[in-house]
Every structure is written in C-alpha cells, then in structure tokens.
Design a protein around this motif. Structure first.
Motif, mmCIF file in Angstrom:
data_model
loop_
_atom_site.group_PDB
_atom_site.id
_atom_site.type_symbol
_atom_site.label_atom_id
_atom_site.label_comp_id
_atom_site.label_asym_id
_atom_site.label_seq_id
_atom_site.Cartn_x
_atom_site.Cartn_y
_atom_site.Cartn_z
ATOM 1 N N ILE A 1 0.811 -1.213 0.000
ATOM 2 C CA ILE A 1 0.000 0.000 0.000
ATOM 3 C C ILE A 1 0.848 1.267 0.000
ATOM 4 O O ILE A 1 0.463 2.286 -0.546
ATOM 5 N N THR A 2 2.047 1.205 0.587
ATOM 6 C CA THR A 2 2.899 2.395 0.544
ATOM 7 C C THR A 2 3.795 2.389 -0.692
ATOM 8 O O THR A 2 4.698 3.209 -0.794
ATOM 9 N N ARG A 3 3.534 1.474 -1.602
ATOM 10 C CA ARG A 3 4.365 1.314 -2.798
ATOM 11 C C ARG A 3 5.841 1.204 -2.429
ATOM 12 O O ARG A 3 6.663 2.044 -2.804
ATOM 13 N N PRO A 4 6.176 0.213 -1.646
ATOM 14 C CA PRO A 4 7.573 0.074 -1.244
ATOM 15 C C PRO A 4 8.426 -0.412 -2.407
ATOM 16 O O PRO A 4 7.911 -0.878 -3.415
ATOM 17 N N LYS A 5 9.724 -0.265 -2.250
ATOM 18 C CA LYS A 5 10.618 -0.753 -3.303
ATOM 19 C C LYS A 5 11.074 -2.177 -3.010
ATOM 20 O O LYS A 5 11.562 -2.868 -3.885
ATOM 21 N N LEU A 6 10.961 -2.558 -1.746
ATOM 22 C CA LEU A 6 11.443 -3.885 -1.357
ATOM 23 C C LEU A 6 10.394 -4.557 -0.478
ATOM 24 O O LEU A 6 9.870 -3.934 0.446
ATOM 25 N N ILE A 7 10.104 -5.792 -0.798
ATOM 26 C CA ILE A 7 9.255 -6.564 0.093
ATOM 27 C C ILE A 7 10.042 -7.766 0.580
ATOM 28 O O ILE A 7 10.609 -8.508 -0.220
ATOM 29 N N VAL A 8 10.121 -7.892 1.889
ATOM 30 C CA VAL A 8 10.767 -9.060 2.471
ATOM 31 C C VAL A 8 9.657 -10.056 2.786
ATOM 32 O O VAL A 8 8.713 -9.732 3.495
ATOM 33 N N ALA A 9 9.750 -11.231 2.203
ATOM 34 C CA ALA A 9 8.695 -12.227 2.396
ATOM 35 C C ALA A 9 9.301 -13.435 3.099
ATOM 36 O O ALA A 9 10.186 -14.100 2.556
ATOM 37 N N ASP A 10 8.840 -13.682 4.321
ATOM 38 C CA ASP A 10 9.405 -14.775 5.111
ATOM 39 C C ASP A 10 8.521 -16.007 4.969
ATOM 40 O O ASP A 10 7.458 -16.067 5.587
ATOM 41 N N LEU B 1 4.707 -3.676 -10.554
ATOM 42 C CA LEU B 1 5.084 -2.551 -9.714
ATOM 43 C C LEU B 1 6.598 -2.386 -9.628
ATOM 44 O O LEU B 1 7.085 -1.443 -9.030
ATOM 45 N N GLY B 2 7.323 -3.331 -10.162
ATOM 46 C CA GLY B 2 8.772 -3.235 -10.112
ATOM 47 C C GLY B 2 9.327 -3.370 -8.711
ATOM 48 O O GLY B 2 10.435 -2.935 -8.421
ATOM 49 N N VAL B 3 8.550 -3.972 -7.836
ATOM 50 C CA VAL B 3 9.015 -4.105 -6.475
ATOM 51 C C VAL B 3 10.024 -5.249 -6.366
ATOM 52 O O VAL B 3 9.905 -6.261 -7.058
ATOM 53 N N ALA B 4 11.060 -5.018 -5.580
ATOM 54 C CA ALA B 4 12.083 -6.047 -5.390
ATOM 55 C C ALA B 4 11.656 -6.969 -4.251
ATOM 56 O O ALA B 4 10.949 -6.554 -3.336
#
Lengths: 315, 660, 288
Positions: free
Chosen positions: B557-566, B591-594
């Motif tokens: 929702i904040t349009r982050p650049k990085l998502i850490v998925a555990d 979204l080009g999110v890493a």
C-alpha cells in the motif's frame, strides 16, 4: 545446583531485604512515640529520654535499621514493650500454635484437592465431574471464617463434639491440643482445597489435550494409565504455582481463623500488638510471615526443578 | 485379505460430515500414500484406524485390520493393537514427546506394556531401536530428555516408539511437514528402510505430492472427506484421469509466468517437460509475456485485472503527492533514488524504469551476470554507475547470548548471522534459502529493522537502518514492507481489513484523509485480486490464501521498493500456493518491487526469483542465478538442499524407470 | 488437519452463544440481583437502619423481619442491603486500583523487556510476599482502622495480579506477526500496545477483573470481620458475622444470612467470570 535455582535463591533474598526495608519504613512513619505510650501521658521528660535511648530510638534511622536487621539475623527480634519479654520468645510461644495449624491445613487441602481434581478431569463432562465442580464452585465462594462459624455451630454448639475455641497448650497432651486445632484447620483448608481442585482439574484437562498424550495412547497404554504416568506430572507444574501462592493466603487466613477460635497464635499476637502499639512485635511477626512466604516459594521452585527436567540445567 | 481395509467410512461431528464414505485398502509390506489438501479428512482417516478420534466424533462404516473389526473392537482390544500391531508417527515432533520423561522411558514404555518384559530387557530393546533410528548411545543415552534433542532427532524418537515392536502397519501423519527438506529426506529414508526391513505396511499421509510419489506404491487422493482417485502411484499421477489429480499435480509443479523476466533469463527452468501436460489454463495469456523487453516493462498487464483501475487510486496518490507525502514520480527518481521520504509511484505508465535492467549488474555479491541476456546486461551496465543498490548488507553479524549457565559467568554467545554481505537492486527478486535455524529469518528481521545487528551495516534505499534510532526509520520503512508466513497470525483478529491494510500508511508524514485512505486500500486490494468491498470484513472471514493476499495488499500500500517475504507460501495448500506465487510474480513485473524471499523450499525460489543466496550456519555460502545454483550447486549446503528437495517430476521418472 | 483450520464453523451469533452458556447466565442474574439490591438500598430499605427498636432486638426471622433482627433491634435484611454497598464499593475500587496500576505496569514490562521487565516482576514478587491481610494490618497500624484501609490493602494486592496477567497476555501477543507488521509500519511500542495488545488482552483482563472482584468481596468481609474494615455503625457483612459470633447459641440466624449474602455474591461473580472465559477465550471454546 542449577542456574535456575541459584537465580531464584537470589531473588528470594532480595525480596526479603526489600520487604524488610518496606516494613521498617512503614512502621517508622507511624505517628506516636512508643516511649510515650509505654510510660503514659504524665511521664517526665527525663524518663522519656532515658527510655528512648534504652530502646535505641535516638539513633539515626539507618543505624536503627541495620541493628534491627542484624538482631533478627541473630534471632534477636527486640523486646516487646507491653509484654516486656523478648519478641522471639513470644513468636516461638505463639508459633507452636500457628505453624502446626498452617501445616495441617495445607496437607489437608492438598490431600483433598488433588484427588478430586484428577477424578473430575478423568470423568470430564459426566455427572461426577459436574457435581464435584459444582461443590468446588460453592467452596471457593465460602469465606473461611464463616465456614468456621458454621463448624462451631454444628460441632461445638449443637453436637458438642469439639471445643468451640481456645487452646489448652501442647503441655495438656497431644490429643486435646490436636482437637482444638481440627476445626480451625478444616475451616482454613476447605476453601483452599476448592480452588486447588479446580486448578488441578483444568491443568489435567490442558495436559490431556497435548500431543504427547496421544503419542502415549498410540503406544497402546490405556487411558487411565496414561493419566497417571504422563499427564499427572506435567499437570503438577501449574498446581505447584497455585500451591505456593496459597501458602500466603493460608498465613493470612490463619490470622483471621485464630480470632474465630481464640487461638493464641501469631495472628492474635499481631492484633493485640497493634491495638497496644507494640510495633516491634508487629515488625517481627510481619517479617517472619514475609520470610516464610518467600521460603515456601523457594521450595516450590525446587519442586519445579524436580518435576520439570527442562529447569535442571547444570551449572 | 488386505492388511487394512476401510470401507465406506463416515465421520460426523454433530451434523457436520467430516468423512463421506472413504474406502481404501493396504496390503502387508505396501506403502500407501494418502494425499489431500487441508480439510480433506486424511488425518481423521488415520485417527479413525487408531480409534484415537476426538470424543465428539461419530464413526460409521467398516475398518478391518488383520481380520479385526476396528470400529467394533472394545477399548482393551484396541490397546493391544496400538503400538504393537499398528504404530503411528505424528506431524509435530516438538510436542509429540512427554517433556518430563526420558527418551529411554518413552521408548521402553510400549515395549514393557505389550511384552511384559522386565525393565532391563525393555531398555535393552529400546536402546537397540534408538540405535536403529540413528540415535547412537554415545550421543543419545536413554537418559536424555526430549528438550535436549532437535526436531529431527525427536522425530526419530517418535519413529522408534512407533516401530519398537515391529508393527504390521505404520501410520505416518505428515511425518516431515514440520522439518526442513534435508531432514525430511533423512526421515523419509529411515521410514522406507524400516518398512522394507520389517515388512510393515505404511500409510503415509502427506499434502506433498512429490513426497508421496517418491515413497508410495499406491496413492489415494482425498478431497473434502471423499476419495477422488486411487491407484498405482506412477500411473495415477502421470495419467491424471481425475480432474482433481490433474489440478493437484499442476499446482505442485506450477511455475509462475514471470513475463519478461523469463525472457531475460532465458527460459523457464522446470515446466513439466514430457510427462506432465502443461497447465490447461495458464494464468497469463499473451500479454506481458515472454517477448516483452525491459523498456516496455510498464505495459505489462495484470493477469488478474487487465485494466488498470487507474482513476481513484491514482488520484489519491496524486493528492498525497501534492501534500508532499509522495514526491512526484519521474524517471530521475528511479535512477538517482534520491527521493527520501517518498512513496514511489510504482512503475507507472509515465516512466519506463531504467533501473530494472540495472538489477542484474548491480549486486556485487550476486554472481555472474554472464548468463543474463544481452539486453539486461547492457541495461545494467548503463545505470549501475549512476544507481546504488536498493538494499545493501555489509558484514552483518548477529550474536545472541546463550542461556546463562551460571549466575557469575558471562554467558557465551550464539552467532546466528555471521559476517553476511550482499546487495539487492531495485526490482530484483532474490531468494534466501537455507535449512531451518540457518539464520535466514534473523537476517530478515534485521533488514526490516525489527532487530539490530551486533555489528555491520544495513542500508535500505539510502537509509542506514542498522544505525538510525526508531524515530528516524520512517523513510526507510516506507521503502520496505513485509509478508509473513502464517496467514492466520498476520492480522489483529479484532481489526477490519481496511484498518489492517491501511496500517503502513502510518509511515506517511501526513495522514491521508479517510476518503483517501479508503481509496488507497481499495486500490491495494484490487491489485492483489480482492474486491474493494472486502475491506469491511474481518480476517477470519477469509481463507488462508485470501489472507495471504490481504497480507500482500498491506505490504504494497505504501508502494515500497522492497518486500521481504518470510516463507510466504509454506503454510498454504499447493493449489493456493500456486495462485499466491503468481500474484508475487505479477506484482514484481507490474510494480517493479524487489523481493527478498526467505524460504526453505527450492521450488518457491525457482518459481519467482532471479538470484539465490544459500545460507548455512549464519553464513552465505553460495550465491548465483537461481537456475544455475539449483541446477549446478557448488557448496555442500546447496547440494544438500537441492538433493533433498522433493520433486514430483524426478520422483515419477524414478518410479517409472524402476517399473521398467 | 492442517494449520488453524477451524473445526467448527462459527454459525451461532454471540448472543446465542452467551445465552447457551449456563454459568454465564446464572452468574449474570445473581450479579444483577446483588447490584440491584445495593442500588435500591439508597432509596428504600425495609426499615430505617438508624432506628434502634430495643423491644424488637434479637427477633428470629418472621414476616415483619424476614432475616430477623440484631442485638440493637435493627432489621438484618436492611443491614445486608446496606452492607452490600460497602462490599461492592471496596471490591470495585480495589479492582480499579489493581487494573489502573497493574495493567500499564504489565504492558510496560512486556513492551520494554530486559531489566525493566525484570524489575517489574521482582516488584511483583515483593508485593506478593505481603498477603492483603498483612498489608491491611500494617496500614491499620499507621492510620487506624477504616474502610479506606481495606480498599488500599486489597487494591495493592491486586496490582501485581493484574500486572502479571497483563504481562503474560502481552508477551504472547508481541511475537505475533501482526505486531511485527505494525512495527514494520513504524508504529511505536506505546501505539502498538494501545492498538494491538490491549484489545487482544481485554478479554483475559475482564475475566481476571471479575475473579478479583469476587476475591475482593471475600477479603473485605475478612478484614471487617477482624475489625480492619468498615467501622460501626456502618454495617458490613464481615462485621455482622463478628457480632453474631458471641450470640451463636441464642441467635444462629444472625450468622446465617450475612454469610449467605457473601457466598451468593462471590458465587455469582465467579460463575460470571467462568462464563466470560468460556465465551471470550477461543482456545477454550473448542472442545477437546
């Protein structure tokens, strides 16, 4: 000794020390000059001053605290102003009534509660469970001193089987003394037993739902044997916690019950001391009770380590 | 006559049917795999055979074991069977053993009960059994307590208990689900050896088709309390006569179509070649597929929604930009990444992302860029000088004090993360794989600034998260978000979805108005394939897969650049898992999110990451392109992981080869 | 069955669930009756408590005096009604003190951890070493007896109880993933405690509150029995029992009714607490 126990020992020690500071400080700010109380309103200033210095009241507060603590460690609790005898003698004299009372009721309550709790848990949802838990629900709600009054009415006033109160002293023989303690002990024990039985039942039910109970059942061990061999010991852990806490309640209960039965125990001593402003006696008895709560909790900790190997980490 | 025969077994709780007429049979010495997703009733079937069902359940039908009618057998007769004729291994080794009894007592107990052996004899047999399951006396004397053993070792004890009396039937209910892949392989091998050695029948219950394919002679596939299909393993799983079997098989081998990424890397790694037909309904059709290149990234369309729901949410974002919360998105932002305190406007249609290509060349620790297609490399070289990595981890160490053994001794330390360095560039998808306890989750928590490293530095989008006080972490936190494993524990059960998804908006310097907030939440929900109207519901109203979507909505929702998925999909059933992986892949493309994907599951790593890092005992021991590392592992740790990873394709090939 | 799959669908509404819980319903009814009795006593009692009718003293239960009269000729039912105010007020305020101090303390300890947690827990140990009666004794030694003493003494004892319950509850919530997600959203410990921790431990605190309320009524009666609680002429259940003791031979009913009042009140509150626990704690709701 395990690190766990070393830690608990240290904590217990700190608790006693802090508690002693609290007790000392609280009674230090009590309004009223004990010397004045002892000698009466028309005492001469010289007599007051002499008595004060005799009692050490003219010393600075830290010094008085340290000498009080130091004295207690040596078994010297000071002298009672009203009884004009050493506090320690008073404590021993009254303690031989209070201590047996507390121990008998603790044994009684445990001996009733744990089997009832296990029985109810093993018959969960059946009539036996419902009846015993209904009884404990009522038992928890009964104030012990009222229960004591009912016992007195039934066994002393009505049936005349037991004395309504008083204590003949251990010198009068074991049996008369024991007879005088039966009703107080039962009155103290039953409400506690009700709580403990409920705790035991719920701890058992909790444990019976664990995976390792199913593992044991899958070995072919019958339900009842699994209950005794696997569930009971694990269920004892919360039961011990409550048992430790109950000891404090039991001590408090002793104070009230002694008043119901006119027993010359520590509780009566404290009340008399308060009304007579004999603060050194109050200090001594309160400290003794606090210390015994701490010691009992330490014993509970040791029992934890006996029951649960996870706490037996060798140092 | 079969060893075990279940005929038309029905189970009900009150009026709720759990099993609706299940039938299966198992011969002596045979391995039967019982497969199904959660709620299929496979565990209940096993417990019915043991007669260890919860009290509230009523069973009807017929279960015959070795000529004995189990449903009609009195409790005493069942006690003679359990442990002696039928052994059972459970899912959760951490809780399956009594914590206050030694392992010796627990293994010997059944032996003593059934054989009336003396304590010494029983202990001797227990000793032999523990030796057999790989717990030798020198390291595991009978006096050990369960808490002194690891999960894998405890499961060995449970197996020793189950097999101590050489039962005719062994029931293993998800025996390896709680273990990592390497342990899984060891335990499965042990089970197979024991079954062969003692001619036991094995009823192996699993949700994992690959495990079952590897282990069992025949399979029974269950769903919603009914048997869908049963038969010889290789034939059943290759022919896939029943649509549900086909669906399960496809889901287990599903690799999300990652659009142009696959093109850049040069082809997907494992789409079912040969044996298994390709997916009937691939989630992507045409658009945004293989041929697209980096420069047209933005034109990639969602597989879930073909039309971007531009208006409302874009408006909301635009208004936030005006307030100065989100700096205007233009191409310079992507290259310079200088705009701190911003919410990045994703990769909107306005701005082609040059950085995306830069991913490959960016990380200096990530290995070879040789394999990368020309375009990507050149793009990478083009920007790598101007850009800095999105995430940069340098020499990070995390020590935990060990449990104090003495009051007066300084406790020694356990080094959970040991001198780890790596970088992730914007838009890159990286997997961090390793066995349980290797330190990967600790590392993730430090990157998320939920924990601090003992030494070393972590830089997220220009913010030194390892050094900043909590109050100054907001800009960094805006750049990264998190998706957790457990779809049930990820949400405050007392909040509605709107509030749950909106939580990261707290990171904005100026709180959005309620209307803007609703628009942003609606947009996020829409992006993950949920309805905006879902925002009025509570999390318990959703299934596991849907909850994981809500979790992802919250993360984007904040349009982050990085998502850490555990471990974001390891708690999900295979079919749901495939859908959620698709969503991850889609969001990466759109979204080009890493991503930093933490997983022990190599199929997940293979499915959606470009690079992989292998972690072992706190260190990163191997890095490289995902398919290269997984196809040609170099380090022992990577080899062990790759070798142990269950693979339906390979299992079936082996099985077919054996059949000839 | 795999992770967290609910075995039973949630079909019943909350109201239906509550109404089908027998101990909750019985507890509610008893508690409501006692509360009503206390409220009514402010406006109406069968007799005037200050009106001492010597001619009517020591009357056994009759149609005029349902529960009989005491040695001053006061109506015992009237005294029980007015005494209920004292019991309820003392127990309620003591629970309030315990909650207002204990819950923040426990939440703080859980949020901060480390030495603060340790210090709070050790403080609890120390307070626990003084049973309520012992602190009441000490307070009385300073300020003299009175109802306020009882409130303070029971209140102090409630503080560590609530601190422990709140801490244990909070400790079980802190590692949850939704709290981690909130932290990843930049929320501070205080905000997380308010938004995520408190709503999720409210249920156990409510249950503990009813239990402590019941214990408070018991403790108050004990304290006033030994003369450390409310002082005459203010009627209190414990004091009435004390007065009855010397007249046990001639008027046992004087000991019966105040005692029953205590038992019924405490029983009602305990049943209410049990019912609430069953309704609110989903872990226990599921039958094993």
């Amino acid at each position: 000794m395990s690190a766990f126990l070393a830690r608990r020992l240290l904590i217990g020690l700190v608790t006693v020390i802090v508690a002693s500071i609290v007790v000392f400080a609280v009674l230090e700010i009590v309004p009223g000059d004990p010397a004045l109380l002892m000698l009466g309103m028309n005492a001469t200033p010289e007599a007051l001053a002499t008595l004060r210095s005799q009692m050490g009241l003219d010393q600075p507060i830290p010094v008085r605290y340290l000498s009080w603590i130091g004295g207690m460690l040596m078994g010297d609790f000071g002298r009672s102003w009203t009884y004009s005898s050493p506090v320690i003698d008073l404590i021993v004299e009254r303690g031989i009534v209070s201590l047996p009372l507390a121990v008998i009721s603790l044994i009684l309550s445990t001996a009733i509660a744990i089997p009832v709790g296990i029985f109810a848990a093993s018959r969960r949802g059946r009539a036996a469970d419902a009846i015993s838990m209904g009884a404990t629900q009522v038992g928890v709600a009964i104030p012990n001193f009222w229960f004591a009054l009912l016992l007195v009415y039934v066994f002393a006033v009505w049936l005349r089987l037991l004395p309504a109160g008083g204590f003949p002293g251990w010198g009068a023989g074991i049996w008369p003394a024991f007879k005088a303690l039966i009703m107080p002990a039962i009155a103290l024990a039953l409400p506690q037993a009700a709580i403990l039985a409920r705790v035991t039942r719920s701890a058992m039910l909790e444990v019976l739902g664990e995976d390792y109970i199913r593992t044991a059942r899958a070995k072919g061990i019958p339900r009842r044997k699994v209950l005794w061999r696997h569930a009971l010991r694990n269920a004892m852990i919360p039961v011990l916690t409550i048992l430790g806490l109950q000891f404090a309640f039991l001590l408090a209960g002793t104070i009230i019950i002694e008043n119901v039965f006119y027993l010359p125990g520590l509780g009566r001593l404290v009340f008399q001391a308060i009304t007579q402003r004999d603060l050194i006696v109050v200090e001594g008895v309160v400290m003794l009770l606090v210390a015994s709560v701490v010691i009992v909790n330490l014993v509970v900790d040791i029992l934890y380590a006996v029951v649960d190997p996870r706490l037996r980490v060798k140092a | 006559m079969s060893l075990l025969e279940i005929e038309n077994l029905r189970l009900d709780i009150g009026s709720l049917p759990i099993l609706k007429g299940v039938s299966l049979s198992l011969e002596q010495g045979e391995v039967m795999g019982l497969v199904g997703e959660s709620g299929s009733g496979k565990s209940m079937t096993a417990l019915a055979v043991m007669q260890l069902l919860p009290i509230a359940m009523r069973a009807s039908g017929r279960i015959t074991f070795d000529g004995i009618d189990i449903l009609g057998a009195p409790e005493a007769a069942m006690n003679r069977l359990r442990g002696n004729e039928i052994g059972m291994v459970f899912q959760e080794p951490m809780t399956a053993l009594n914590p206050v009894k030694t392992i010796g007592e627990q293994v010997a107990e059944g032996i003593r009960w059934h054989t009336r052996a003396s304590r010494a004899e029983a202990e001797e047999r227990a000793r032999k059994m523990l030796d057999r399951v790989g717990l030798p006396e020198s390291k595991f004397p009978l006096t050990r307590y369960p808490h002194e053993l690891s999960g894998g070792q405890r499961q060995r004890v449970v197996i020793a208990i189950a097999c101590a009396l050489a039962p005719k039937l062994l029931i293993a209910d998800e025996p390896t689900t709680a273990l990592d892949v390497v342990l899984q392989k060891q335990i499965l091998e042990l089970l197979r050896d024991l079954v062969d050695e003692r001619k036991m029948g094995l009823l192996l219950i699993s949700h994992d088709l690959a495990v079952v394919a590897d282990m069992s002679d025949r399979v029974t596939i269950m769903r919603h309390g009914e048997v869908m299909e049963a038969g010889e393993t290789a034939r059943t799983l290759t022919q896939q006569a029943h649509p549900y079997t086909r669906q399960l098989a496809l889901a287990s081998m599903h690799v999300p179509d990652r659009g142009r990424k696959d093109a850049a890397i040069g082809g997907a790694a494992t789409t079912g070649a040969g044996l298994v037909p390709p997916p009937l309904t691939p989630p992507h059709k045409g658009e945004g597929n293989v041929g697209e290149t980096a420069s047209t990234h933005s034109s990639t369309k969602s597989p879930l929604r073909d039309e971007e729901p531009a208006s409302a949410a874009e408006d909301a974002h635009a208004r936030l930009e005006e307030k100065g919360d989100i700096s205007s998105t233009n191409s310079s932002e992507h290259t310079a990444s200088s705009a701190t305190g911003t919410i990045r406007e994703g990769v909107s249609s306005k701005s082609p992302s040059p950085l995306w290509g830069g991913v490959r060349g960016g990380g200096n620790n990530t290995s070879s860029s040789e394999g990368v297609s020309g375009q990507a490399v050149s793009a990478g070289q083009g920007v790598s000088t101007a850009s800095r990595p999105l995430l940069s981890v340098r020499n990070v160490v995390r020590d935990y004090p060990n449990r104090r053994t003495s009051l007066f001794r300084v406790p020694d330390v356990f080094r959970a993360v040991d001198d780890v360095s790596f970088q992730i560039a914007g838009g890159q998808s990286v997997a961090l794989v390793g066995r349980s306890g290797c330190g990967k989750s600790t590392l993730a928590r430090m990157i998320l600034a939920l924990d601090r490293p003992t030494s070393g530095s972590i830089n997220v989008d220009g913010h030194e998260v390892s050094a900043l006080p909590e109050a100054q972490l907001k800009p960094a936190r805006r750049s990264m978000q998190v998706v957790f494993q457990d779809p049930y524990g990820s949400f405050n059960p007392r909040h509605k979805v709107e509030r749950l998804v909106a939580e990261p908006l707290h990171l904005l310097d100026e709180a959005p108005s309620p209307a803007e907030r609703r628009e942003l939440v609606a947009d996020a929900l829409d992006k993950v394939g949920l309805k905006p109207s879902d925002m009025g519901k509570y999390p318990h109203e959703f299934s596991g897969g849907q909850r994981q979507r809500i979790s992802i909505a919250r993360a984007i929702i904040t349009r982050p650049k990085l998502i850490v998925a555990d471990e974001p999909v390891s708690a999900l059933d295979v079919s749901i898992r495939a859908q959620v992986l698709d969503l991850f892949a889609d969001l990466n493309a759109r979204l080009g999110v890493a991503y930093l994907f933490i997983t022990h599951d190599l199929t997940v790593a293979r499915a959606i990451t470009d690079e992989v890092m292998v972690m072992q005992e706190g260190r990163i021991v191997e890095t490289g392109r995902t398919d290269e590392v997984l196809d040609h592992p170099q380090s022992d740790a990577a080899k062990a992981l790759v070798e142990a990873a269950p693979d339906l394709q390979r299992a079936l090939e082996r099985r077919l080869a054996r059949l000839g | 069955m795999s992770i967290g799959e609910p075995v039973f669908p949630r079909t019943q509404s909350v109201v239906l669930q509550a109404l089908s819980n027998r101990s909750f319903v019985v507890g509610c009814v008893i508690t409501a009756i006692i509360a009503l009795m206390a409220l009514v006593s402010f406006y109406w009692t069968p007799y005037d408590i200050t009106n001492l009718v010597v001619a009517d003293k020591m009357k056994p239960p009759s149609w005029q005096h349902w529960f009989g009269t005491d040695h001053f000729g006061r109506d015992i039912l009237t005294m029980i009604m007015i005494g209920s105010r004292n019991s309820i007020a003392v127990a309620l305020v003591a629970v309030g003190i315990g909650m207002c101090l204990g819950v923040p303390l426990g939440c703080w300890a859980a949020a901060r951890g480390g030495w603060i947690d340790e210090a709070v827990m050790r403080f609890n140990d120390i307070v626990f070493a003084f049973p309520a009666l012992l602190s009441a004794v000490m307070i009385t030694a300073i300020f003299g007896p009175g109802a306020i003493n009882a409130i303070i003494a029971i209140g102090i004892f409630n503080v560590p109880v609530f601190a422990r319950v709140a801490r244990a509850g909070a400790m079980s919530i802190w590692p949850r993933e939704y709290v981690l997600a909130a932290r990843a959203s930049g929320k501070g410990k205080a905000q997380i405690t308010i938004e995520h921790i408190l709503p999720n431990i409210a249920a156990i605190l409510l249950v503990q509150g009813t239990i402590q309320f019941a214990l408070g009524i018991l403790a108050e009666s004990g304290l006033s029995y030994v003369g450390l609680g409310a002082q005459p002429p203010m009627p209190s259940w414990g004091r009435m029992l004390f007065d009855s003791q010397t007249r046990m031979m001639v008027a046992p009913y004087q000991a019966l009714f105040p005692g029953l009042a205590i038992v019924i009140t405490v029983l009602g509150l305990n049943l209410l607490g049990d019912g609430l626990r069953d309704l609110l704690d989903p872990r226990l709701r599921r039958e094993r």
